[in-house]
Motif scaffolding. Structure first.
Motif, PDB file in Angstrom:
ATOM      1  N   SER A   1     -26.223 -27.510  30.603  1.00  0.00           N
ATOM      2  CA  SER A   1     -25.457 -27.725  31.834  1.00  0.00           C
ATOM      3  C   SER A   1     -26.238 -28.572  32.825  1.00  0.00           C
ATOM      4  O   SER A   1     -25.691 -29.463  33.478  1.00  0.00           O
ATOM      5  CB  SER A   1     -25.083 -26.383  32.471  1.00  0.00           C
ATOM      6  OG  SER A   1     -24.158 -25.680  31.672  1.00  0.00           O
ATOM      7  N   ASP A   2     -27.543 -28.289  32.939  1.00  0.00           N
ATOM      8  CA  ASP A   2     -28.393 -29.074  33.846  1.00  0.00           C
ATOM      9  C   ASP A   2     -28.372 -30.551  33.465  1.00  0.00           C
ATOM     10  O   ASP A   2     -28.336 -31.436  34.323  1.00  0.00           O
ATOM     11  CB  ASP A   2     -29.837 -28.569  33.804  1.00  0.00           C
ATOM     12  CG  ASP A   2     -30.010 -27.204  34.468  1.00  0.00           C
ATOM     13  OD1 ASP A   2     -29.042 -26.735  35.114  1.00  0.00           O
ATOM     14  OD2 ASP A   2     -31.091 -26.619  34.328  1.00  0.00           O
TER      15      ASP A   2
ATOM     16  N   LYS B   1     -19.480 -27.723  28.954  1.00  0.00           N
ATOM     17  CA  LYS B   1     -20.510 -27.623  29.994  1.00  0.00           C
ATOM     18  C   LYS B   1     -20.236 -28.604  31.137  1.00  0.00           C
ATOM     19  O   LYS B   1     -20.535 -28.309  32.300  1.00  0.00           O
ATOM     20  CB  LYS B   1     -21.902 -27.877  29.400  1.00  0.00           C
ATOM     21  CG  LYS B   1     -22.349 -26.841  28.388  1.00  0.00           C
ATOM     22  CD  LYS B   1     -22.460 -25.464  28.995  1.00  0.00           C
ATOM     23  CE  LYS B   1     -22.843 -24.430  27.961  1.00  0.00           C
ATOM     24  NZ  LYS B   1     -22.860 -23.071  28.513  1.00  0.00           N
TER      25      LYS B   1
ATOM     26  N   GLY C   1     -27.229 -22.478  26.353  1.00  0.00           N
ATOM     27  CA  GLY C   1     -25.904 -22.059  26.797  1.00  0.00           C
ATOM     28  C   GLY C   1     -24.876 -21.944  25.703  1.00  0.00           C
ATOM     29  O   GLY C   1     -23.679 -22.085  25.950  1.00  0.00           O
TER      30      GLY C   1
ATOM     31  N   ASN D   1     -17.370 -26.831  33.039  1.00  0.00           N
ATOM     32  CA  ASN D   1     -17.755 -25.562  33.683  1.00  0.00           C
ATOM     33  C   ASN D   1     -19.241 -25.307  33.464  1.00  0.00           C
ATOM     34  O   ASN D   1     -19.621 -24.552  32.568  1.00  0.00           O
ATOM     35  CB  ASN D   1     -16.942 -24.400  33.113  1.00  0.00           C
ATOM     36  CG  ASN D   1     -15.466 -24.522  33.412  1.00  0.00           C
ATOM     37  OD1 ASN D   1     -15.054 -24.423  34.554  1.00  0.00           O
ATOM     38  ND2 ASN D   1     -14.679 -24.762  32.363  1.00  0.00           N
ATOM     39  N   PRO D   2     -20.115 -25.956  34.275  1.00  0.00           N
ATOM     40  CA  PRO D   2     -21.561 -25.770  34.101  1.00  0.00           C
ATOM     41  C   PRO D   2     -21.962 -24.311  34.321  1.00  0.00           C
ATOM     42  O   PRO D   2     -21.393 -23.620  35.162  1.00  0.00           O
ATOM     43  CB  PRO D   2     -22.169 -26.672  35.188  1.00  0.00           C
ATOM     44  CG  PRO D   2     -21.069 -27.585  35.616  1.00  0.00           C
ATOM     45  CD  PRO D   2     -19.789 -26.854  35.394  1.00  0.00           C
ATOM     46  N   THR D   3     -22.935 -23.857  33.518  1.00  0.00           N
ATOM     47  CA  THR D   3     -23.504 -22.528  33.683  1.00  0.00           C
ATOM     48  C   THR D   3     -25.013 -22.676  33.847  1.00  0.00           C
ATOM     49  O   THR D   3     -25.524 -23.783  33.921  1.00  0.00           O
ATOM     50  CB  THR D   3     -23.154 -21.639  32.469  1.00  0.00           C
ATOM     51  OG1 THR D   3     -23.432 -22.356  31.256  1.00  0.00           O
ATOM     52  CG2 THR D   3     -21.676 -21.269  32.469  1.00  0.00           C
ATOM     53  N   ASP D   4     -25.719 -21.549  33.893  1.00  0.00           N
ATOM     54  CA  ASP D   4     -27.162 -21.596  34.159  1.00  0.00           C
ATOM     55  C   ASP D   4     -27.920 -21.785  32.848  1.00  0.00           C
ATOM     56  O   ASP D   4     -28.435 -20.830  32.264  1.00  0.00           O
ATOM     57  CB  ASP D   4     -27.591 -20.297  34.849  1.00  0.00           C
ATOM     58  CG  ASP D   4     -29.071 -20.332  35.246  1.00  0.00           C
ATOM     59  OD1 ASP D   4     -29.643 -21.443  35.295  1.00  0.00           O
ATOM     60  OD2 ASP D   4     -29.646 -19.252  35.485  1.00  0.00           O
ATOM     61  N   ASP D   5     -27.962 -23.029  32.380  1.00  0.00           N
ATOM     62  CA  ASP D   5     -28.651 -23.316  31.123  1.00  0.00           C
ATOM     63  C   ASP D   5     -29.073 -24.783  31.101  1.00  0.00           C
ATOM     64  O   ASP D   5     -28.648 -25.586  31.929  1.00  0.00           O
ATOM     65  CB  ASP D   5     -27.759 -22.989  29.923  1.00  0.00           C
ATOM     66  CG  ASP D   5     -26.410 -23.697  29.992  1.00  0.00           C
ATOM     67  OD1 ASP D   5     -26.395 -24.925  29.807  1.00  0.00           O
ATOM     68  OD2 ASP D   5     -25.395 -23.032  30.244  1.00  0.00           O
TER      69      ASP D   5
ATOM     70  N   GLU E   1     -29.525 -19.072  24.245  1.00  0.00           N
ATOM     71  CA  GLU E   1     -29.399 -18.718  25.660  1.00  0.00           C
ATOM     72  C   GLU E   1     -29.895 -19.853  26.549  1.00  0.00           C
ATOM     73  O   GLU E   1     -29.282 -20.167  27.576  1.00  0.00           O
ATOM     74  CB  GLU E   1     -30.182 -17.434  25.960  1.00  0.00           C
ATOM     75  CG  GLU E   1     -29.488 -16.189  25.441  1.00  0.00           C
ATOM     76  CD  GLU E   1     -30.127 -14.904  25.945  1.00  0.00           C
ATOM     77  OE1 GLU E   1     -31.130 -14.969  26.700  1.00  0.00           O
ATOM     78  OE2 GLU E   1     -29.616 -13.821  25.590  1.00  0.00           O
TER      79      GLU E   1
ATOM     80  N   PRO F   1     -22.479 -19.850  23.653  1.00  0.00           N
ATOM     81  CA  PRO F   1     -21.878 -18.533  23.881  1.00  0.00           C
ATOM     82  C   PRO F   1     -22.311 -17.518  22.828  1.00  0.00           C
ATOM     83  O   PRO F   1     -22.477 -17.858  21.647  1.00  0.00           O
ATOM     84  CB  PRO F   1     -20.370 -18.806  23.801  1.00  0.00           C
ATOM     85  CG  PRO F   1     -20.235 -20.253  24.143  1.00  0.00           C
ATOM     86  CD  PRO F   1     -21.460 -20.911  23.593  1.00  0.00           C
ATOM     87  N   TYR F   2     -22.472 -16.277  23.261  1.00  0.00           N
ATOM     88  CA  TYR F   2     -22.998 -15.220  22.404  1.00  0.00           C
ATOM     89  C   TYR F   2     -22.213 -15.103  21.098  1.00  0.00           C
ATOM     90  O   TYR F   2     -22.787 -14.986  20.018  1.00  0.00           O
ATOM     91  CB  TYR F   2     -22.965 -13.884  23.153  1.00  0.00           C
ATOM     92  CG  TYR F   2     -23.520 -12.739  22.354  1.00  0.00           C
ATOM     93  CD1 TYR F   2     -24.897 -12.510  22.296  1.00  0.00           C
ATOM     94  CD2 TYR F   2     -22.687 -11.894  21.622  1.00  0.00           C
ATOM     95  CE1 TYR F   2     -25.421 -11.471  21.540  1.00  0.00           C
ATOM     96  CE2 TYR F   2     -23.196 -10.859  20.871  1.00  0.00           C
ATOM     97  CZ  TYR F   2     -24.562 -10.642  20.838  1.00  0.00           C
ATOM     98  OH  TYR F   2     -25.077  -9.622  20.075  1.00  0.00           O
TER      99      TYR F   2
END
Length: 398
Positions: A212-213, A202, A158, A205-209, A155, A160-161
């Motif tokens: 991505s940062d 990433k 990032g 399409n960056p996400t909150d992880d 998590e 994916p589950y």
């Protein structure tokens, strides 16, 4: 000339039968002879080196810039070792090491990890719920010790589950010390390919992880892949083995287990003592960049020393009654997370996971006990980078 010094046999070291938590007898014997011993690195063409088993000396080498962590300088066999791939900063020196580590330091602060506590509690509760529904007996490794750190680190980064199960298996297969060379290469390649695709995703399409940062930096895709591999493997395997082996140790020390059950506030101190007592990351290597005097011996430039964390953390000159598991122990300062510039970046995350997980497990299953005799618990081989249990069959009253 240095004074006479102990020599350690290069035969494979194994833990004594009935002592799954103690370092191999050869290491404890070496420590009794003094903090430094002559040593020949194992394997075909193993080179002569030194084994350091004393707490103060291990700590001083870890903080000494005259010793290098660079992979390509490890002088342990009679063939050249390639440099660490881009991003794999554990096996690098500054300034390369600092370049990779610095962007991560703000991601793993004490404050940020404490903010994660609620999520760790939820993940732990979900694992315990599933265990309870399935009913006893259970393998605590697959039901509890592995999924908690795997979900947390995936998590954070990032992953994916739907990819986590296969990803966890691949990581485990190249760190368990028993995989064939062919299987190890296949697993490592699969993880590398997966991470390469993840980095590209990433960036698009960056996400909150964390990963991505990091795409918003000057790090290349290859460097990001290496950083992700270090974080995933270290963040999963070490904590998973601490949870499994730590539970085994508690179940084998009923007085200590009772003390922890009676006083939940003891959890933080219990985690530190388990880290010291078990030292699942058993050893690391450093190579002298110049001639260095240690304990009356001259470590020649280019010589690689083995730093034995598990004997340093059992050093009687540093810890009172070091062979005992004592959750009330006042002495801190263990070396389970290393020391100096390479000290474990994720140590605060590991502490949160262990504190939450051990407390929740003991609270949820107050009658938890081994489902097999202790001598039948399957242990990881000493060849594994990280020590632990392969499985831990447990049961409880329903």
């Amino acid at each position: 000339m240095g004074e006479s010094v102990h020599t350690v046999s290069t035969t494979p070291m194994v833990r004594q039968s009935g002592c799954p938590f103690d370092p191999p007898a050869e290491l404890l014997d070496a420590r009794r002879h003094g903090p430094i011993s002559r040593y020949t690195h194992p394997g075909p063409g193993g080179k002569p080196g030194w084994l350091i088993t004393g707490y103060d000396m291990v700590r001083s080498v870890l903080a000494d810039p005259r010793f290098s962590a660079r992979k390509e300088l490890m002088n342990v066999v009679d063939f050249e070792i390639p440099p660490a791939p881009p991003g794999e900063f554990l096996l690098m020196d500054d300034p390369q090491h600092r370049r990779y580590r610095k962007p991560l330091m703000g991601k793993f602060t004490v404050r940020r990890m404490r903010l994660l506590t609620e999520r760790v509690e939820q993940i732990t509760a979900d694992c315990l719920d599933a265990m309870g529904k399935t009913g006893p007996p259970a393998d605590l490794v697959t039901a509890f010790a592995k999924p908690i750190p795997a979900i947390v680190i995936c998590e954070l980064l990032g992953v994916p589950y739907e990819d986590r199960g296969s990803f966890q298996e691949q990581i485990d297969s190249f760190m368990n010390g028993e995989t064939s060379e062919e299987e190890l290469i296949a697993a490592y390649t699969a993880v590398q390919n997966y991470l390469a695709e993840l980095v590209v995703a990433k960036r698009a399409n960056p996400t909150d992880d964390v990963l991505s940062d990091l795409t918003d930096s000057d790090l290349t895709d290859e460097e990001l892949k290496g950083i992700a591999l270090i974080l995933l493997s270290a963040g999963f395997d070490t904590t998973a083995n601490m949870l499994g082996l730590g539970t085994f140790a508690l179940l084998q020390h009923p007085a200590q287990l009772a003390a922890l059950r009676a006083d939940p506030a003891l959890a933080e101190r219990a985690v530190e003592e388990l880290l010291r007592y078990l030292s699942v990351a058993k050893q690391f290597w450093r190579t002298a960049l110049e001639d260095v005097e240690l304990g009356g011996q001259t470590i020649k430039a280019g010589t690689t020393v083995v730093l034995s964390y598990n004997t340093a953390n059992r050093d009687p000159e540093r810890f009172t009654d070091p062979q005992a598991l004592d959750l009330q122990r006042q002495e801190g300062g263990h070396l389970a997370f290393g020391h100096g510039v390479h000290q474990c970046l994720g140590q605060q995350l590991a502490r949160v996971e262990m504190r939450v997980a051990f407390s929740a497990l003991l609270n949820r299953f107050p009658t938890l006990r081994l489902a097999v005799p202790a001598e039948e618990v399957s242990l990881r081989p000493e060849a594994a980078d990280i020590y632990g249990v392969k499985s831990l069959p447990v049961t409880w009253d329903v």
